[in-house]
Design a protein around this motif. Structure first.
Motif, PDB file in Angstrom:
ATOM      1  N   SER A 172     -25.232  10.170 -41.145  1.00 30.75           N
ATOM      2  CA  SER A 172     -25.689   9.691 -40.035  1.00 30.75           C
ATOM      3  C   SER A 172     -26.585   8.113 -40.535  1.00 30.75           C
ATOM      4  N   ASP A 173     -27.165   8.791 -41.614  1.00 27.55           N
ATOM      5  CA  ASP A 173     -27.635   7.680 -42.550  1.00 27.55           C
ATOM      6  C   ASP A 173     -26.687   6.168 -42.100  1.00 27.55           C
ATOM      7  N   THR A 174     -25.661   6.268 -43.075  1.00 26.02           N
ATOM      8  CA  THR A 174     -24.557   6.137 -43.339  1.00 26.02           C
ATOM      9  C   THR A 174     -24.425   4.499 -42.065  1.00 26.02           C
ATOM     10  N   LEU A 175     -24.883   5.710 -40.890  1.00 28.08           N
ATOM     11  CA  LEU A 175     -24.306   5.180 -39.683  1.00 28.08           C
ATOM     12  C   LEU A 175     -25.503   4.141 -39.140  1.00 28.08           C
ATOM     13  N   MET A 176     -26.785   4.738 -39.316  1.00 31.49           N
ATOM     14  CA  MET A 176     -28.202   4.393 -38.786  1.00 31.49           C
ATOM     15  C   MET A 176     -28.030   3.350 -39.483  1.00 31.49           C
ATOM     16  N   GLU A 177     -27.099   2.370 -40.359  1.00 27.49           N
ATOM     17  CA  GLU A 177     -27.523   1.287 -41.755  1.00 27.49           C
ATOM     18  C   GLU A 177     -26.982   0.320 -41.292  1.00 27.49           C
ATOM     19  N   LEU A 178     -25.646   0.669 -41.315  1.00 25.77           N
ATOM     20  CA  LEU A 178     -24.699   0.279 -40.945  1.00 25.77           C
ATOM     21  C   LEU A 178     -24.333  -0.358 -39.494  1.00 25.77           C
TER      22      LEU A 178
ATOM     23  N   PRO B 254     -14.632  -4.113 -40.546  1.00 29.85           N
ATOM     24  CA  PRO B 254     -15.161  -3.658 -41.698  1.00 29.85           C
ATOM     25  C   PRO B 254     -16.974  -3.058 -41.844  1.00 29.85           C
ATOM     26  N   GLN B 255     -17.044  -2.083 -40.599  1.00 33.85           N
ATOM     27  CA  GLN B 255     -17.822  -1.458 -41.126  1.00 33.85           C
ATOM     28  C   GLN B 255     -17.605   0.146 -40.854  1.00 33.85           C
ATOM     29  N   CYS B 256     -16.353   0.404 -40.624  1.00 36.05           N
ATOM     30  CA  CYS B 256     -15.522   1.526 -41.051  1.00 36.05           C
ATOM     31  C   CYS B 256     -15.208   1.539 -42.581  1.00 36.05           C
ATOM     32  N   ASP B 257     -14.726   0.675 -42.951  1.00 33.75           N
ATOM     33  CA  ASP B 257     -14.082   0.267 -44.651  1.00 33.75           C
ATOM     34  C   ASP B 257     -15.272   0.633 -45.694  1.00 33.75           C
ATOM     35  N   GLU B 258     -16.546   0.364 -45.054  1.00 36.48           N
ATOM     36  CA  GLU B 258     -17.339   0.434 -45.881  1.00 36.48           C
ATOM     37  C   GLU B 258     -18.443   1.321 -45.889  1.00 36.48           C
ATOM     38  N   THR B 259     -18.132   1.853 -44.763  1.00 40.88           N
ATOM     39  CA  THR B 259     -18.763   3.607 -44.384  1.00 40.88           C
ATOM     40  C   THR B 259     -17.671   4.576 -45.881  1.00 40.88           C
ATOM     41  N   LYS B 260     -16.043   4.356 -45.304  1.00 43.51           N
ATOM     42  CA  LYS B 260     -15.200   4.630 -46.443  1.00 43.51           C
ATOM     43  C   LYS B 260     -15.879   4.204 -47.929  1.00 43.51           C
ATOM     44  N   LYS B 261     -15.734   3.674 -48.180  1.00 47.33           N
ATOM     45  CA  LYS B 261     -16.142   2.850 -49.551  1.00 47.33           C
ATOM     46  C   LYS B 261     -17.336   3.098 -49.997  1.00 47.33           C
ATOM     47  N   ARG B 262     -18.643   2.972 -49.333  1.00 47.29           N
ATOM     48  CA  ARG B 262     -20.036   3.830 -49.752  1.00 47.29           C
ATOM     49  C   ARG B 262     -20.059   5.390 -49.777  1.00 47.29           C
ATOM     50  N   ASP B 263     -19.390   5.569 -48.432  1.00 46.14           N
ATOM     51  CA  ASP B 263     -18.985   7.932 -48.745  1.00 46.14           C
ATOM     52  C   ASP B 263     -17.891   8.199 -49.240  1.00 46.14           C
ATOM     53  N   ALA B 264     -17.397   7.071 -50.278  1.00 47.99           N
ATOM     54  CA  ALA B 264     -16.099   8.007 -50.846  1.00 47.99           C
ATOM     55  C   ALA B 264     -16.077   9.653 -51.628  1.00 47.99           C
TER      56      ALA B 264
ATOM     57  N   ASP C 163      -7.219   3.640 -35.384  1.00 46.72           N
ATOM     58  CA  ASP C 163      -6.765   2.203 -35.593  1.00 46.72           C
ATOM     59  C   ASP C 163      -7.692   2.081 -36.842  1.00 46.72           C
ATOM     60  N   GLU C 164      -9.033   3.377 -37.171  1.00 51.03           N
ATOM     61  CA  GLU C 164      -9.580   2.883 -38.135  1.00 51.03           C
ATOM     62  C   GLU C 164     -11.078   2.334 -38.024  1.00 51.03           C
ATOM     63  N   THR C 165     -11.558   2.631 -37.048  1.00 54.52           N
ATOM     64  CA  THR C 165     -12.390   1.489 -36.380  1.00 54.52           C
ATOM     65  C   THR C 165     -13.569   2.414 -36.143  1.00 54.52           C
ATOM     66  N   GLY C 166     -13.262   3.414 -36.290  1.00 54.74           N
ATOM     67  CA  GLY C 166     -14.393   4.448 -36.951  1.00 54.74           C
ATOM     68  C   GLY C 166     -15.205   5.103 -35.245  1.00 54.74           C
ATOM     69  N   LEU C 167     -16.496   5.927 -35.354  1.00 59.76           N
ATOM     70  CA  LEU C 167     -17.281   6.497 -34.399  1.00 59.76           C
ATOM     71  C   LEU C 167     -17.260   5.495 -33.158  1.00 59.76           C
ATOM     72  N   PHE C 168     -17.696   4.242 -33.524  1.00 58.57           N
ATOM     73  CA  PHE C 168     -18.215   3.990 -31.704  1.00 58.57           C
ATOM     74  C   PHE C 168     -17.212   4.076 -31.108  1.00 58.57           C
ATOM     75  N   LEU C 169     -15.983   3.354 -31.738  1.00 58.34           N
ATOM     76  CA  LEU C 169     -14.863   3.244 -30.426  1.00 58.34           C
ATOM     77  C   LEU C 169     -14.232   4.358 -30.314  1.00 58.34           C
ATOM     78  N   LYS C 170     -14.679   5.074 -30.770  1.00 62.69           N
ATOM     79  CA  LYS C 170     -13.946   6.451 -31.105  1.00 62.69           C
ATOM     80  C   LYS C 170     -15.054   7.308 -29.060  1.00 62.69           C
ATOM     81  N   TYR C 171     -16.293   7.333 -29.325  1.00 67.59           N
ATOM     82  CA  TYR C 171     -17.448   7.434 -28.762  1.00 67.59           C
ATOM     83  C   TYR C 171     -16.831   6.570 -27.316  1.00 67.59           C
ATOM     84  N   LEU C 172     -16.439   5.050 -27.131  1.00 68.26           N
ATOM     85  CA  LEU C 172     -16.011   4.924 -25.769  1.00 68.26           C
ATOM     86  C   LEU C 172     -15.178   5.154 -25.070  1.00 68.26           C
TER      87      LEU C 172
END
Lengths: 597, 597
Positions: free
Chosen positions: A367-373, A411-421, A439-448
Motif C-alpha cells: 500500500s505505501d509503495t502504491l500510494m507514493e508511486l 516504469p512505476q511497476c518496475d520501480e515497485t519491483k525494485k523497491r520491494d524486491a 504486460d508487467e504494468t501492475g495494479l491499476f491496469l489489472k483493476y481496469l
C-alpha cells in the motif's frame, strides 16, 4: 522553466483548433493532431464517454458531432507548462448546450492528447456559490410551507403520488454520489438500498476492513472529508460518513428496499419497477434506471465436485461475517486476491487456523509503495499543498488515454519491483505465485481490465511469507465431508470454506432484475478489451458500459471505487439531467457488444 | 498601489518589535506603538482574552507576561497592504508554549492595532493534514480492536468507569463547536443536551424561523457547509446539519441529559455534576465545566399586576410552539425585538389576529442591507472570491478593538438610514418607536453590548408598517382575565399572551445549577461596559466572562451566534487543552466583577 513559451504555443494551437471547429472543418481540426493522438470526450461532444484514437477517428467523430455540438470559445485557462518536449494546459470551452473544461498536451508534431469534459448544461447550472438558493425567502406569505413541511411532503409523495425521473438501485458510494449530483441538478431521484442504514454495505463487512485507497483519492462530491480524516478510513467510519452524507444531501434514500423486478413499458416510455420497501410493495415508474450495485456483479460461487457433501460452513467472501465465530476451527479460504488476504489476516489475528488456497498467480503491491508511486502526484498531502484539488486531480487522471496507460504504468511497476524486491522474494520463497499483470504494468491496469487479480498489501503478505497464514497452491480436485482435496492428492482438513472467488460482470444484475435477454444486449461490463486474461478483445478504449449509454435505452451502469464514483457520477448525472430536460442528446459511437458477460 | 512600500514598512516594524520582545524590554516594545493604540491578545501571551488600550497598558501587560510567554520569531506572512495611510499585514510568531498568528496596522506614528492569537500548542498540535492519523494501522496485531469496537468502548466507559476532562452543558452550536475542537485536541469531553436529538434546540422553534445571518458567517469548524447551502438556512436544515456534524466529529453527545446540580469538590479538584441521562442518574466528575446554554441566560418573565388572573395561555417566547394552535384567537405579543417580530409574522401568516406591544424603542435593520454593508467585505460570495476564507475573515474581524468599533459602525449605520429612509419613515408613520443605538452605531454594537434591542428585518416590519400586525406602544398597567390594559387605559383583548421579553445574564444558569454565590462571584456575562442601556460601565474592553477565565476557577462560559461559537471555541479549546496537559497558564488581567447579573 520559461512559462511564456508553452503558454504562447498552447494559445496558438487552441486558436487554430477553435477556428477549425467553428468552421465545422473536421479534417482541418484533425490535421492539427500528431500522428499518434487521442481525443477523449466525456459527454461534451459525443454524449458518450469515448476516446478517439488517431486522426481518422477524430475526424470521423467531428464530422458526426460538430453540427449539433458546435464547440467554440476554446480559451486557455491559466498558464501552460512544458516538460520533456510536451506542452500542456487547461482550457474552457462552450458547446451548443453546455460549458466544458478541457486539457491538452502538444508534442513537436501537434496535439498528442486532448480531453473535453462537459461541466454544466446551459440554463441548468447547479445552484451553487453566487447562484445558491436564498433558503427560506424573506418576506411573508400567508399559509406558506416551512422547509421541514416541504421536505416531509416530498418524502411522502415521491414514488407514490409523484414518480421520480431516476431510480438508482444500490445505495453504496456509487448510488449516493450520483444521487447527490442529481439532487443538486434538481432531478427527482429515489435510491433503493437493501440494508437498514446507509453505509451498511461497508459496516457489514469483516471488522478489520479499512479502505485500501488513501483519503485524498476518496472524497465524495461537494463535501470533502475534514482534514483530520484518517489516511485509510476504517469501514465503520466510512459507513457513518455515507449515512450523514445522504442526510446532508437530502437524498430520497429508501432503506430496507429491494427491487424485485424491472421491465420497460414501451408504450409509457418508462420503467416499471416492483419494489419491496420495508416489507410493503411499491411500484416505481421512472424514465431512467441506474444499476449501482457495485463494480462487481453477482458473486461467483465455484462449482467444485463434492461441494454438496461438505458438512461444515461454506460461504462466499461477500457473506463472510468476520473471524469471531470461527475460533478453534480450521478455515480454508479459496482465492488469493484482496478479499482472501483481508479475511485470512483477520482470521489469523483472531487466532484461527487458516489456510489460503491459491489457484492462480496474483499481483501484490504494498500500500505505501502504491500510494507514493502511483497516487502521490495527484492524490496526497503534497498534491494538496501544490494546489492540486481533487477536481483538478480527477481531470488530470482522466486526461491520460487508456491506450497510453501501460507505457506510463510499466516504469512505476518496475520501480515497485525494485523497491520491494526483498518483500517479493520472501513471498516467492513461501511459494506464493506472483505476477505483475500480463504486460508487467501492475495494479491499476489489472483493476481496469478485470477488477480483480491483486491484493494491495496492508499486512497480510507478511503473514503469508512467514507461514502464519498457511499457503497452498494448485488446483482443487474435489471437496469431501471435511476437507478440500487438491489435484496432487493433498488433503486440507476444513471446518469452514470461504470462497473468495470474485464476482461476475455487472450485467448479471440486469439478468436477475430484468431479463437475460436485456443482460445479453447490454453485454459485459467493465474492462477495456485489452486481450489479457479475463479482458478479451477487441480493444474498446473505454470501460465497457460504465457511466455511458448502453445498447439498452434508459438503462445505465454506475460503480467503481470512491474515486470513480465521485468523478464519473458527474458525467452520468449530466447525461440524465439532459434527458430529464428533453435536450437533444445525440450519442456518437455507441459501443458494440462483443461479449455477453 | 505599490505593494513593496508597506511590506518593507511592516517588516521593519516587526523586526523592531521582535527585538524588543526578545530582549524582554516592555517599555521599548510599548514605545513602538502610536499614542492611540490597542493590543488585543487571544490567549497567546495573557492566557486570557484581553485588549490592552494605550502604551501604558501594553507595557504593563508585557512586563507581566514576557518572562513566561517569551514571544519571538515575529515574521511577516504574505505581503502587507496600505490604504488611507494605514499599512497592515499578517504575521506568525511563537511563544514558549505555542505558535500564533497575528495582524497589525501601522499609522504614521507607530502601531495602531495589534492582534495576537494562539493557534496551536507545541507538542499538542491537531492531527490534521500531513499529521492526520493513518486510520486503522496496516500490519497485523492479534486480538486488536476495530474502530467500531474502540468507539463503542469509549461510549460505554466515558462518564462511567472513566471520567471526562471537560463537561459542556448545552448541546447547541456552541457546545458542538467546542466539542469538535476538543475532540480534535484529544480532550475527553461529554456534552449534555436536554433534547432528544442534536439540533432540536433549532427544530423546536417556531416553524418559519430561518437564520438571520448569512451562510458565509455561519460555518462550523473543520467542515464548511457545501457551496449549495442556502444563504439563510431554515431552522430544521440547520438542526439536521448539527446532528450530522456531531456524528461526523464523533462527539460524546449525551441526549435527553440534564445537569441537576454541580458543585466544586475542592479536595479532589474536580466538579461533581449530578446528571439525569435518559431518566437515569449519573455522576460526572470533570476537571472543567463549560456552560454553553446560549448567549442568553434564563428567560425573563415580566411581573405584571394581575398576570395570575389571566384566563388564557401566557408563555415566554422561548416556549412558543409556533402559530398552528392559535387560529381564531387574539394574541398579544409583549416585546418588539427579534423573537417578537418573528412570532408575530408567523402568527399573521397563519391568519391569527396578532398585536405587537412595544414598550421601548427598537433598532431595525433590513437583512439585505446588513448583509451588504456590515458583513459583505468579510462574509459573502465576493469575499470568498477574493480569497478571504472564513478563518481569515474571523481574524480580521477579531483584529478590530471593541473601542474602535463605534467609529467604524457609525458611518455604516448612517448609510443604512439613508438607504432605507423610506422604510424607516413607513415604520415611524405606523407609530413604531425606532432607535439606532445609544450612539447611533446600529445593530452590531447593540448585539455586543446587550444582546438584544433589535430586529433584523426579514419581512415582519412591512406587516407592522401596513397594520397587518397591529401595533400598540406604551407601558402596561395590568393584566385582567382576558386583556392587557395599558397605562393610558386602552384595553387589548387577549386569548393568548406571549412574553417576548428576553433573557437574563448567562450567570443565571450558574445560579440555577451551582449556587447564587458562585453566580455572583462570576458576575454579569456578555456586554462591554459601554455605559449604554443594559450595559453599565466601567469599560471592560472585552465581552464579560465569555470564552476566558472567570473569577471562579474551572468554570467557563461559551455562547453566541454561529460566528462566535466557531471562532471563540478555538481559544476556549486551547485554554482547556493546556490545562488538561498541565501546562503553565498564568492568566494576566483577570477581569474584575462590577455587576452581579
Amino acid at each position: 522553466m520559461d512559462a511564456i513559451a508553452p503558454t504562447g504555443k498552447v494559445t496558438t494551437f487552441l486558436a487554430k483548433l477553435n477556428d477549425a471547429l467553428e468552421a465545422q472543418d473536421a479534417d482541418a481540426a484533425a490535421a492539427l493532431f500528431a500522428t499518434e493522438c487521442y481525443w477523449r470526450d466525456l459527454v461534451a461532444l459525443t454524449w458518450n464517454i469515448k476516446t478517439m484514437e488517431g486522426r481518422d477517428a477524430i475526424a470521423e467523430m467531428l464530422r458526426a458531432t460538430l453540427g449539433s455540438a458546435r464547440p467554440r470559445h476554446l480559451t486557455l485557462d491559466g498558464d501552460a507548462t512544458e516538460a520533456g518536449g510536451v506542452s500542456e494546459g487547461w482550457f474552457t470551452f462552450e458547446t451548443e448546450t453546455g460549458r466544458g473544461r478541457g486539457h491538452l498536451r502538444l508534442n513537436g508534431e501537434g496535439c498528442w492528447t486532448l480531453l473535453t469534459t462537459l461541466q454544466e448544461l446551459k440554463g441548468f447550472e447547479e445552484p451553487k456559490g453566487p447562484a445558491r438558493p436564498r433558503g427560506v425567502e424573506h418576506g411573508v406569505q400567508p399559509g406558506r410551507k416551512s422547509y421541514a413541511e416541504r421536505m416531509e411532503e416530498e418524502r411522502r409523495e415521491l414514488g407514490y403520488s409523484r414518480q421520480p425521473e431516476v431510480v438508482i438501485i444500490g445505495g453504496g458510494q456509487g448510488g449516493i454520489a450520483l444521487g447527490a449530483r442529481l439532487r443538486r441538478l434538481g432531478v427527482p431521484t429515489i435510491i433503493l438500498e437493501k440494508n437498514e442504514r446507509a453505509g451498511d454495505s461497508w459496516r457489514k463487512r469483516y471488522k478489520s476492513l479499512c479502505l485500501h485507497d488513501p483519503v485524498w483519492y476518496d472524497h465524495l462530491p461537494y463535501l470533502p472529508f475534514p482534514d483530520h480524516w484518517p489516511v485509510f478510513a476504517p469501514k465503520d467510519k466510512l459507513g457513518d460518513w455515507l449515512e450523514s452524507y445522504t442526510k446532508i444531501m437530502e437524498l430520497n434514500y429508501w432503506t430496507r428496499s429491494t427491487a424485485q423486478s424491472a421491465r420497460w413499458d414501451e408504450a409509457a416510455g418508462e420503467w416499471v419497477i416492483e419494489v419491496e420497501r420495508e416489507g410493503r410493495p411499491v411500484t416505481l415508474r421512472p424514465k431512467q434506471l441506474v444499476l449501482a450495485t457495485g463494480m462487481s456483479g453477482v458473486p461467483n460461487m465455484p462449482k467444485i465436485p463434492g461441494m454438496e457433501s461438505f458438512k461444515g460452513d461454506i460461504h462466499h467472501s461477500s457473506r463472510h461475517p468476520g473471524p469471531d465465530g470461527f475460533k478453534g476451527k480450521k478455515v480454508v479460504v479459496i482465492g488469493s486476491n484482496n478479499s482472501s488476504h483481508d479475511i485470512c489476516a483477520a482470521l489469523w489475528e483472531a487466532g484461527v487456523d487458516v489456510t489460503m488456497l491459491q489457484r492462480s498467480s496474483t499481483h501484490i503491491v504494498k500500500s505505501d509503495t502504491l500510494m507514493e508511486l502511483a497516487l502521490g502526484a495527484l492524490y496526497s498531502e503534497e498534491a494538496v499543498a501544490n494546489g492540486i484539488d481533487v477536481n483538478t486531480a480527477d481531470l488530470i487522471f482522466a486526461s491520460i488515454p487508456y491506450k497510453v496507460l501501460p507505457a506510463i504504468q510499466k516504469p512505476q511497476c518496475d520501480e515497485t519491483k525494485k523497491r520491494d524486491a526483498d518483500f517479493y522474494r520472501r513471498l516467492e520463497n513461501a511459494g506464493f505465485m506472483l505476477d505483475f499483470g500480463a504486460d508487467e504494468t501492475g495494479l491499476f491496469l489489472k483493476y481496469l481490465r478485470r477488477g480483480s487479480g491483486y491484493y494491495i498489501d496492508v499486512g497480510a503478505s507478511d503473514l503469508v511469507a512467514n507461514g502464519s497464514i498457511k499457503l497452498r497452491t494448485g488446483e482443487i480436485d474435489r471437496i469431501t465431508e471435511n476437507a478440500v482435496v487438491m489435484k496432487d492428492g493433498t488433503e486440507l482438513p476444513a471446518d469452514v470454506i470461504v470462497c473468495a472467488t470474485g464476482y461476475g460482470s455487472m450485467n448479471g444484475w440486469a439478468a436477475q432484475l430484468i431479463s437475460q435477454e436485456v443482460a445479453d444486449r447490454v453485454g459485459k461490463c467493465w474492462g477495456l478489451g485489452s486481450d489479457t486474461p479475463k479482458d478479451p478483445g477487441p480493444w474498446e478504449g473505454e470501460l465497457r458500459n460504465m457511466w455511458k449509454p448502453t445498447q439498452v435505452d434508459n438503462l445505465w451502469f454506475h460503480g467503481g471505487n470512491l474515486h470513480q464514483s465521485r468523478h464519473y457520477s458527474q458525467f452520468l448525472a449530466l447525461q440524465l439531467k439532459a434527458r430529464a430536460e428533453g435536450l437533444a442528446t445525440p450519442v456518437y459511437g455507441l459501443a458494440q457488444v462483443h461479449h455477453t458477460g
